[in-house]
Design an enzyme around this catalytic site. Structure first.
Site, PDB file in Angstrom:
ATOM      1  NE  ARG A 110      -0.551   0.211   5.043  1.00  0.00           N
ATOM      2  CZ  ARG A 110      -1.019   0.121   6.148  1.00  0.00           C
ATOM      3  NH1 ARG A 110      -2.412   0.258   6.050  1.00  0.00           N
ATOM      4  NH2 ARG A 110      -0.517  -0.060   7.262  1.00  0.00           N
ATOM      5  CG  ASN A 148      -4.735   4.908   6.837  1.00  0.00           C
ATOM      6  OD1 ASN A 148      -5.672   5.136   7.885  1.00  0.00           O
ATOM      7  ND2 ASN A 148      -3.697   4.097   7.080  1.00  0.00           N
ATOM      8  CD  GLU A 149      -1.276   5.401  10.521  1.00  0.00           C
ATOM      9  OE1 GLU A 149      -0.363   4.563   9.883  1.00  0.00           O
ATOM     10  OE2 GLU A 149      -1.727   5.091  11.701  1.00  0.00           O
ATOM     11  CD  GLU A 305      -5.676   3.383  12.146  1.00  0.00           C
ATOM     12  OE1 GLU A 305      -4.429   2.689  12.490  1.00  0.00           O
ATOM     13  OE2 GLU A 305      -5.512   3.706  10.996  1.00  0.00           O
ATOM     14  CD1 TRP A 313       1.573  -2.798  12.912  1.00  0.00           C
ATOM     15  CD2 TRP A 313       3.542  -1.880  13.839  1.00  0.00           C
ATOM     16  NE1 TRP A 313       1.345  -1.733  13.742  1.00  0.00           N
ATOM     17  CE2 TRP A 313       2.406  -1.228  14.515  1.00  0.00           C
ATOM     18  CE3 TRP A 313       4.729  -1.400  14.313  1.00  0.00           C
ATOM     19  CZ2 TRP A 313       2.468  -0.076  15.293  1.00  0.00           C
ATOM     20  CZ3 TRP A 313       4.855  -0.315  15.230  1.00  0.00           C
ATOM     21  CH2 TRP A 313       3.714   0.328  15.616  1.00  0.00           C
ATOM     22  CD  GLU A 353      -2.428  -4.210   8.732  1.00  0.00           C
ATOM     23  OE1 GLU A 353      -1.552  -3.359   9.206  1.00  0.00           O
ATOM     24  OE2 GLU A 353      -3.306  -3.806   8.471  1.00  0.00           O
ATOM     25  CE  LYS A 354      -1.359 -14.842   7.387  1.00  0.00           C
ATOM     26  NZ  LYS A 354      -0.654 -13.975   6.816  1.00  0.00           N
ATOM     27  CG  PHE A 355      -0.244 -13.172  12.959  1.00  0.00           C
ATOM     28  CD1 PHE A 355      -0.975 -14.337  13.366  1.00  0.00           C
ATOM     29  CD2 PHE A 355       0.594 -13.301  11.874  1.00  0.00           C
ATOM     30  CE1 PHE A 355      -0.695 -15.636  12.829  1.00  0.00           C
ATOM     31  CE2 PHE A 355       0.766 -14.716  11.352  1.00  0.00           C
ATOM     32  CZ  PHE A 355       0.108 -15.673  11.737  1.00  0.00           C
ATOM     33  CG  HIS A 356      -3.161  -5.290  13.964  1.00  0.00           C
ATOM     34  ND1 HIS A 356      -4.127  -4.916  14.582  1.00  0.00           N
ATOM     35  CD2 HIS A 356      -2.396  -4.500  13.863  1.00  0.00           C
ATOM     36  CE1 HIS A 356      -3.807  -3.635  15.232  1.00  0.00           C
ATOM     37  NE2 HIS A 356      -2.680  -3.242  14.769  1.00  0.00           N
TER      38      HIS A 356
HETATM   39  C1  GLA Z   1      -1.905   2.045  10.876  1.00  0.00           C
HETATM   40  C2  GLA Z   1      -2.705   1.974   9.806  1.00  0.00           C
HETATM   41  C3  GLA Z   1      -3.677   0.662   9.960  1.00  0.00           C
HETATM   42  C4  GLA Z   1      -2.972  -0.816  10.380  1.00  0.00           C
HETATM   43  C5  GLA Z   1      -2.511  -0.394  11.801  1.00  0.00           C
HETATM   44  C6  GLA Z   1      -1.842  -1.422  12.267  1.00  0.00           C
HETATM   45  O1  GLA Z   1      -2.130   2.655  12.116  1.00  0.00           O
HETATM   46  O2  GLA Z   1      -3.113   3.181   9.591  1.00  0.00           O
HETATM   47  O3  GLA Z   1      -4.338   0.557   8.558  1.00  0.00           O
HETATM   48  O4  GLA Z   1      -1.932  -0.869   9.313  1.00  0.00           O
HETATM   49  O5  GLA Z   1      -1.364   0.540  11.461  1.00  0.00           O
HETATM   50  O6  GLA Z   1      -1.509  -1.182  13.491  1.00  0.00           O
END
Ligand code: GLA
Length: 685
Positions: A110, A148-149, A305, A313, A353-356
């Site tokens: 991404r 996003n961020e 978030e 991560w 991110e399946k382990f998040h």
């Molecule tokens: C960031 C992103 C999210 C996700 C989280 C995971 O903050 O904005 O899409 O990837 O990290 O912690």
């Protein structure tokens, strides 16, 4: 412009495109069970929405928004600009970002697009416009979430389109190549430019790159990202009157100067994740929340978030223990957040991110996490009356992203003295002393504060230094940490030497920096107390200050280490070395005394935050210890409905919110947060 007036928003990122339609029905039922009232939708949905260039498929989103609305769940609708589809990069390969080593960012992740690529800019406006046109008045949509961020995973871009923008940006800011040469000090190492087209981006160079150029590159990157935001925001505003936000990363942000960003959004949002190696990560969380509230000018903000448990991560992703999620959430709320949101609603089965962790974990609803998610939803529903109440502070900590960019460049006197580390240590001292703080830009109006602390003001403009000097003269107490006011806005050493712009306020300048070797320490004798110091010492020249601490050992053995200076009716303290959080205690205590601040006596590990409303105050208590803590308070504990008569008991690891009688806003002691400068410095204005 609060999207859900009178309510604390609760929910998270919702990515239903990863799931079959039948799961959506289960999702909304569970959301209702959990007390969810807001979800962020569509952040990564570009490929699902614009199936080929200019061809949109809104059927699934129509269905989703109607479903959410029918279930009373409001929507924070995102623009998907952080994740352009495969067809886009296939059609416009030059829109991919390029790193400093010339590597082109490939598809399959991404955030691969470059901020300046004309095709990217055109496409994000097209998508934002299409979304806003279709959903601008949709009753479910209460908020727009752009991108996003910003700045991660792609901020800097060394592609051809970015370099072309960079030259334009420099031309616009400097006007002439001579002005650019002067600002960058290009006479050094023979870097003089004779034509704009000779100017390059600070990509990989044989040895360290011109620091003034690098600093401008950081400003440029920040500006370009903000331009992209504005393009989308304005496209939305053409069709919708709902507030627009984008999610910041406060203390973790690198590419974004949030003082500037906060002025562009209707509501400030922030993402925060605990850093697992930090045993006191809840202190960093508090810092991040205070910084977010401060850039928001004290107005309510959205925790967009955080995580219900582990992230995925970090090297070692530590699961939150029972109660920790609630403590985290209530700390954000106690420091001004009126929305508690997570990444993400339902844990992804596939992908990176399946382990998040998530609100609905892989283990399903009969899990500790889901039970805690539901409990928290219930608690937040009880806190609707807190919405809109404000935090007050009489201490401001100076925070300037430009100083961060400049201080952390290469070839400083010591790699061991870092902006974020100093910020954290000073903040942690104030946190442990239970002294509420705002953060402030060094050029902001500081007159409402009694104490201003400058942990990392390496880059300080003369305007800022004059501001601080006026603050002291008018009766404020200023505490400045080492390596301050070394350079100006072009990373050029101030005339008069290190620290010269603050000489009047502090009564001291620095003749020479004397960093220590790795592992070396020395001691400061502070009125008989022995304070442990490391990393950094300085050879000070007194120009009026009194010596309050002297070095014992180290290269400045016997010389002044900590000074105090009276100017007008105020006081300027200077700490010329690196003291840890414990060693800072007596120094801060002395500064509190000068500022007339009396820190409350609270049990260790009990974090107490107060939000001031019109008809009540709300004391938010978070107990970080396993044992129960007791604190003097009277009022009604909102979760239990219990009347508290003189003493609140917070169970080990627990939280409580007590409605108390309102404290009047006393101008002489407490001020609403007003740290955002009216006019954020534009170096080139
Ligand atoms: C960031 C992103 C999210 C996700 C989280 C995971 O903050 O904005 O899409 O990837 O990290 O912690």
């Amino acid at each position: 412009m609060w999207p859900l007036p009178g309510a604390i928003a609760y929910g998270g990122d919702y990515n239903p495109e990863q799931w079959p339609r039948a799961v959506w029905d289960e999702d909304v039922a569970l959301m209702r069970q959990a007390g969810v009232n807001l979800v962020s939708v569509g952040i990564f949905s570009w490929a699902m929405l614009e199936v080929s260039e200019g061809v949109f498929d809104f059927t699934w989103l129509d269905d989703l928004l109607d479903l959410l609305h029918a279930n009373g769940i409001a929507v924070d609708l995102a623009t998907p600009s952080v994740s352009p589809p495969a067809w886009f990069f296939h059609a416009y390969p030059h829109a991919r970002a390029v790193d400093a080593d010339g590597h082109v960012m490939g598809f399959g992740s991404r955030g691969m697009a470059g901020h300046s690529a004309p095709e990217y800019r055109e496409a994000i406006v097209r998508v934002a416009s299409a979304l806003a046109e279709r959903y601008g008045d949709h009753p479910a949509v209460v908020l727009w979430h752009v991108h996003n961020e910003y700045g991660v995973p792609v901020g800097e871009d060394f592609s051809a389109s970015s370099v072309a923008s960079w030259r334009r940006w420099l031309q616009q800011h400097y006007g002439s190549i001579e002005a650019l040469n002067a600002a960058w000090g290009t006479a050094f190492w023979g870097q003089t430019y004779r034509a704009w087209e000779h100017v390059v981006a600070p990509a990989r160079t044989p040895t360290t790159v011109n620091p003034a150029m690098k600093l401008d590159w950081a400003r440029f990157t920040d500006d370009m990202l903000r331009e992209c935001f504005r393009l989308e925001r304005d496209a939305i505003r053409a069709h919708s009157d709902r507030p627009v936000t984008t999610n910041f990363m406060a203390h973790q942000s690198w590419n974004t100067d949030l003082w500037k960003w906060a002025r562009e959004v209707d509501v400030v949002s922030d993402d925060h994740y605990l850093w697992s190696p930090d045993p006191d990560a809840h202190v960093a969380l508090a810092l991040s929340a205070d910084l977010t509230r401060s850039v928001a000018g004290g107005k309510p903000w959205i925790l967009m978030e955080h995580s219900t448990s582990a992230v995925n991560w970090q090297g070692r992703n530590i699961a939150k223990r029972p109660g920790e999620m609630s403590r985290n959430a209530l700390t954000h709320l106690g420091r001004g957040a009126d929305a508690i949101m997570f990444f993400q609603w339902r844990a992804s089965r596939r992908g990176a991110e399946k382990f998040h962790s998530a609100m609905v974990p892989h283990a399903g609803t009969s899990s500790r996490v889901f039970r805690e998610v539901t409990d928290l939803g219930q608690q937040l529903r009880q806190l609707g009356e807190v919405q809109g109440s404000q935090v007050r502070a009489e201490v401001a900590v100076l925070y300037d992203w430009e100083s961060l960019w400049a201080q952390d460049l290469d070839w400083r006197p010591s790699d061991d003295l870092a902006f974020r580390e100093r910020m954290r240590s000073y903040y942690e001292r104030l946190w442990r002393d239970s002294v509420p703080v705002d953060f402030a830009h060094p050029e902001a109006d500081l007159s409402g504060y009694s104490l201003v602390v400058a942990p990392a003001s390496y880059l300080l403009t003369t305007i800022a230094a004059d501001n601080l000097t006026a603050f002291v003269r008018a009766g404020g107490t200023l505490l400045v940490s080492c390596f301050a006011a070394a350079v100006d806005e072009h990373d050029a050493v101030h005339e008069g030497g290190f620290g010269a712009p603050l000489a009047e306020a502090l009564g001291v300048t620095v003749e020479e920096y004397l960093p220590l070797r790795a592992g070396d320490t020395c001691t400061v004798d502070f009125g008989g107390q022995r304070l442990a110091a490391d990393v950094w010492t300085e050879d000070l020249v007194l120009t009026g200050a009194q010596v309050r601490g002297r070095y014992l050992g180290g290269p400045a053995d016997g010389a002044p280490a900590i000074t105090r200076h009276e100017l007008g009716s105020g006081v300027g303290w200077y700490v010329s070395t690196r003291l840890d959080t414990d060693s800072l205690a007596p120094v801060l205590a002395a500064a509190y005394a000068d500022a007339g601040i009396t820190p409350p006596a609270l049990p260790e590990h009990l974090e107490l935050m107060v939000r001031h409303g019109e008809s009540a105050d709300y004391a938010v208590a978070v107990n970080h210890h396993d044992d129960a803590a007791h604190v003097a308070l009277s009022g009604t504990e909102i979760f239990s409905g219990q009347e508290i008569d003189g003493e609140l008991t917070v169970p080990g690891g627990g939280v409580a919110v007590v409605r108390t009688a309102p404290t009047p806003d006393r101008d002489d002691v407490i001020t609403p947060a007003h740290a955002v400068p009216q006019q954020v410095r534009n170096t080139y204005a």
